[in-house]
Design a protein around this motif. Structure first.
Motif, PDB file in Angstrom:
ATOM      1  N   ASP A 113       0.834  -1.204   0.000  1.00  0.00           N
ATOM      2  CA  ASP A 113       0.000   0.000   0.000  1.00  0.00           C
ATOM      3  C   ASP A 113       0.873   1.260   0.000  1.00  0.00           C
ATOM      4  N   GLY A 114       0.471   2.265  -0.780  1.00  0.00           N
ATOM      5  CA  GLY A 114       1.220   3.518  -0.795  1.00  0.00           C
ATOM      6  C   GLY A 114       0.928   4.329  -2.046  1.00  0.00           C
ATOM      7  N   PRO A 115       1.672   5.419  -2.243  1.00  0.00           N
ATOM      8  CA  PRO A 115       1.416   6.308  -3.382  1.00  0.00           C
ATOM      9  C   PRO A 115       1.880   5.707  -4.709  1.00  0.00           C
ATOM     10  N   ASP A 116       1.344   6.246  -5.787  1.00  0.00           N
ATOM     11  CA  ASP A 116       1.651   5.740  -7.126  1.00  0.00           C
ATOM     12  C   ASP A 116       3.135   5.823  -7.456  1.00  0.00           C
ATOM     13  N   ASP A 117       3.807   6.884  -7.001  1.00  0.00           N
ATOM     14  CA  ASP A 117       5.188   7.093  -7.438  1.00  0.00           C
ATOM     15  C   ASP A 117       6.182   6.090  -6.852  1.00  0.00           C
ATOM     16  N   THR A 118       5.777   5.357  -5.834  1.00  0.00           N
ATOM     17  CA  THR A 118       6.678   4.332  -5.281  1.00  0.00           C
ATOM     18  C   THR A 118       6.115   2.918  -5.476  1.00  0.00           C
ATOM     19  N   ALA A 119       5.095   2.777  -6.289  1.00  0.00           N
ATOM     20  CA  ALA A 119       4.441   1.474  -6.463  1.00  0.00           C
ATOM     21  C   ALA A 119       5.405   0.426  -7.025  1.00  0.00           C
ATOM     22  N   LEU A 120       6.216   0.815  -8.006  1.00  0.00           N
ATOM     23  CA  LEU A 120       7.137  -0.151  -8.598  1.00  0.00           C
ATOM     24  C   LEU A 120       8.158  -0.627  -7.562  1.00  0.00           C
ATOM     25  N   GLU A 121       8.611   0.268  -6.704  1.00  0.00           N
ATOM     26  CA  GLU A 121       9.537  -0.112  -5.635  1.00  0.00           C
ATOM     27  C   GLU A 121       8.869  -1.091  -4.674  1.00  0.00           C
ATOM     28  N   ARG A 122       7.580  -0.894  -4.426  1.00  0.00           N
ATOM     29  CA  ARG A 122       6.865  -1.798  -3.516  1.00  0.00           C
ATOM     30  C   ARG A 122       6.682  -3.181  -4.134  1.00  0.00           C
ATOM     31  N   LEU A 123       6.452  -3.233  -5.445  1.00  0.00           N
ATOM     32  CA  LEU A 123       6.365  -4.532  -6.108  1.00  0.00           C
ATOM     33  C   LEU A 123       7.719  -5.253  -6.023  1.00  0.00           C
ATOM     34  N   ARG A 124       8.768  -4.509  -6.172  1.00  0.00           N
ATOM     35  CA  ARG A 124      10.106  -5.095  -6.049  1.00  0.00           C
ATOM     36  C   ARG A 124      10.339  -5.570  -4.612  1.00  0.00           C
ATOM     37  N   ALA A 125       9.895  -4.764  -3.645  1.00  0.00           N
ATOM     38  CA  ALA A 125      10.038  -5.159  -2.236  1.00  0.00           C
ATOM     39  C   ALA A 125       9.291  -6.448  -1.952  1.00  0.00           C
TER      40      ALA A 125
END
Length: 199
Positions: free
Chosen positions: A63-75
């Protein structure tokens, strides 16, 4: 209850006896039956509690803002690669264990596992959509299918970790899986493999 949960995770439903449960939980057989009724009911309770934590944990990662979504998928992938190795006993996910074990369970347990997987799938799908909105993933890609791909890699890495694949090898799997996502040209140009950045 957490000690009993870990026992189920270590030896599975079929491989865990009532005596094992009583010992892990510090209870006598009589107390165990009085509190929970039977092994199946206790398994369902521990599985449900585990699923609650697992769903909430992945939702927090994704969960979080759009601009860090790709980083969260990587996480999500990185945490998947580390899950077994970071557990002091090398235990895997109870949900995966339930599916892989393949023994007859109460239908309520099967329903709870399906609910947990669906919940994590929704969190992943929303994160994929956020990355699409930000221009990091192809907007034409099916977000649910990308989420299913990530979940499949997640479960596969866990099984391979339990079979002995080390963290460095899992990091490389994570990199290849991430590179296989429908990244946009901009996102691909900025992407640095985790394994390349790790000494």
């Amino acid at each position: 209850m957490r000690a009993v949960e870990r026992k189920f995770r270590r030896t599975g439903y079929a491989g865990t006896s009532v005596d094992d449960i009583a010992k892990a939980g510090g209870l006598g057989r009589g107390s165990l039956y009085a509190a929970f009724g039977d092994k199946n009911t206790l398994y369902l309770e521990t599985l449900s509690a585990y699923c609650d934590r697992n769903e909430a944990g992945w939702a927090a990662v994704l969960d979080g803002p759009d601009d860090t979504a790709l980083e969260r998928l990587r996480a999500y992938l990185v945490k998947s690669a580390r899950f077994v190795h970071e557990d002091p006993d090398g235990l895997g996910c109870m949900v995966t264990g339930f599916v892989v074990e393949g023994v007859d369970h109460d239908p309520r347990a099967e329903a709870r596992v399906r609910q947990a997987l669906a919940s994590i799938g929704r969190s992943l799908t929303e994160c994929v959509r956020a990355a699409q909105r930000h221009g990091d993933l192809d907007p034409e890609a099916d977000a649910a299918e990308v989420a299913h791909l990530l979940m499949a890699v997640n479960r596969g890495m866990e099984v391979m970790a339990r079979a002995g694949l080390d963290t460095a090898a899992l990091d490389r799997v994570c990199d290849h899986a991430f590179q296989g996502l429908p990244l946009t040209a901009r996102a691909r140009s900025l992407w640095v493999p985790r394994s390349a950045a790790t000494p």
